[in-house]
Design an enzyme around this catalytic site. Structure first.
Site, PDB file in Angstrom:
ATOM      1  CG  ASP A 208      -2.022   1.005   1.171  1.00  0.00           C
ATOM      2  OD1 ASP A 208      -1.733   2.199   0.966  1.00  0.00           O
ATOM      3  OD2 ASP A 208      -3.178   0.609   1.350  1.00  0.00           O
TER       4      ASP A 208
ATOM      5  CG  ASN B  37     -12.235  -0.576   4.030  1.00  0.00           C
ATOM      6  OD1 ASN B  37     -12.435  -1.101   5.114  1.00  0.00           O
ATOM      7  ND2 ASN B  37     -11.141   0.089   3.767  1.00  0.00           N
TER       8      ASN B  37
ATOM      9  CB  VAL C  20      -9.293   1.949  -5.137  1.00  0.00           C
ATOM     10  CG1 VAL C  20      -9.120   1.379  -6.535  1.00  0.00           C
ATOM     11  CG2 VAL C  20      -8.227   3.008  -4.853  1.00  0.00           C
TER      12      VAL C  20
ATOM     13  CG  HIS D 157      -8.734  -2.877  -2.149  1.00  0.00           C
ATOM     14  ND1 HIS D 157      -9.734  -2.146  -2.779  1.00  0.00           N
ATOM     15  CD2 HIS D 157      -8.315  -2.119  -1.114  1.00  0.00           C
ATOM     16  CE1 HIS D 157      -9.908  -0.998  -2.142  1.00  0.00           C
ATOM     17  NE2 HIS D 157      -9.056  -0.955  -1.124  1.00  0.00           N
TER      18      HIS D 157
ATOM     19  CG  HIS E 154      -6.852  -2.723   3.294  1.00  0.00           C
ATOM     20  ND1 HIS E 154      -6.065  -1.633   3.009  1.00  0.00           N
ATOM     21  CD2 HIS E 154      -8.072  -2.461   2.762  1.00  0.00           C
ATOM     22  CE1 HIS E 154      -6.780  -0.740   2.341  1.00  0.00           C
ATOM     23  NE2 HIS E 154      -8.008  -1.214   2.175  1.00  0.00           N
TER      24      HIS E 154
END
Length: 123
Positions: free
Chosen positions: A31, A88, A97, A101, A103
């Site tokens: 990230d 999220n 975004v 994805h 994290h």
């Protein structure tokens, strides 16, 4: 929702990223705004905008995101100490975004709740 995102550009190698893992289904990279000593993003190569857009046929790739997270944790040596995985969804969930994805955060003790904002309650 078919939209060109920064993540799709990373998959196509149109912009650089610190790639840590790749296979036929997913890509993992550091990230650019890390929130922990280790902060990787694991993304499906198939563009899926949000958790709300996951279809039945996406089950394999979604499960694979978590398998890859555990594999990376073992390889990097923090599986036993522990780590956090977060996905999220949409604006209020903190998604910025719109390419799904996961994290992967590690390298420090994580508190709960993960934010400092006080929960708003109704009077």
């Amino acid at each position: 929702m078919s939209q060109d995102t920064i993540f799709s550009k990373i998959i196509k190698r149109e912009i650089p990223a610190d790639i840590q893992y790749e296979d036929e289904l997913v890509l993992a990279f550091s990230d650019v705004n890390p929130q922990a000593p280790t902060h990787l993003l694991i993304i499906p190569k198939k563009p899926i905008a949000t958790v709300n857009d996951i279809a039945m046929e996406d089950r394999e790739v979604i499960g694979h995101l978590f398998v890859v997270a555990a594999k990376i944790a073992r390889q990097k040596g923090f599986a036993e100490d522990g780590y956090r995985v977060v996905m999220n969804c949409n604006q209020h969930g903190g998604q910025t975004v719109y390419h799904l994805h996961l994290h992967l955060l590690a390298g420090k003790a994580m508190g709960w709740p993960p934010y400092q904002d006080k929960l708003k309650t109704k009077d």
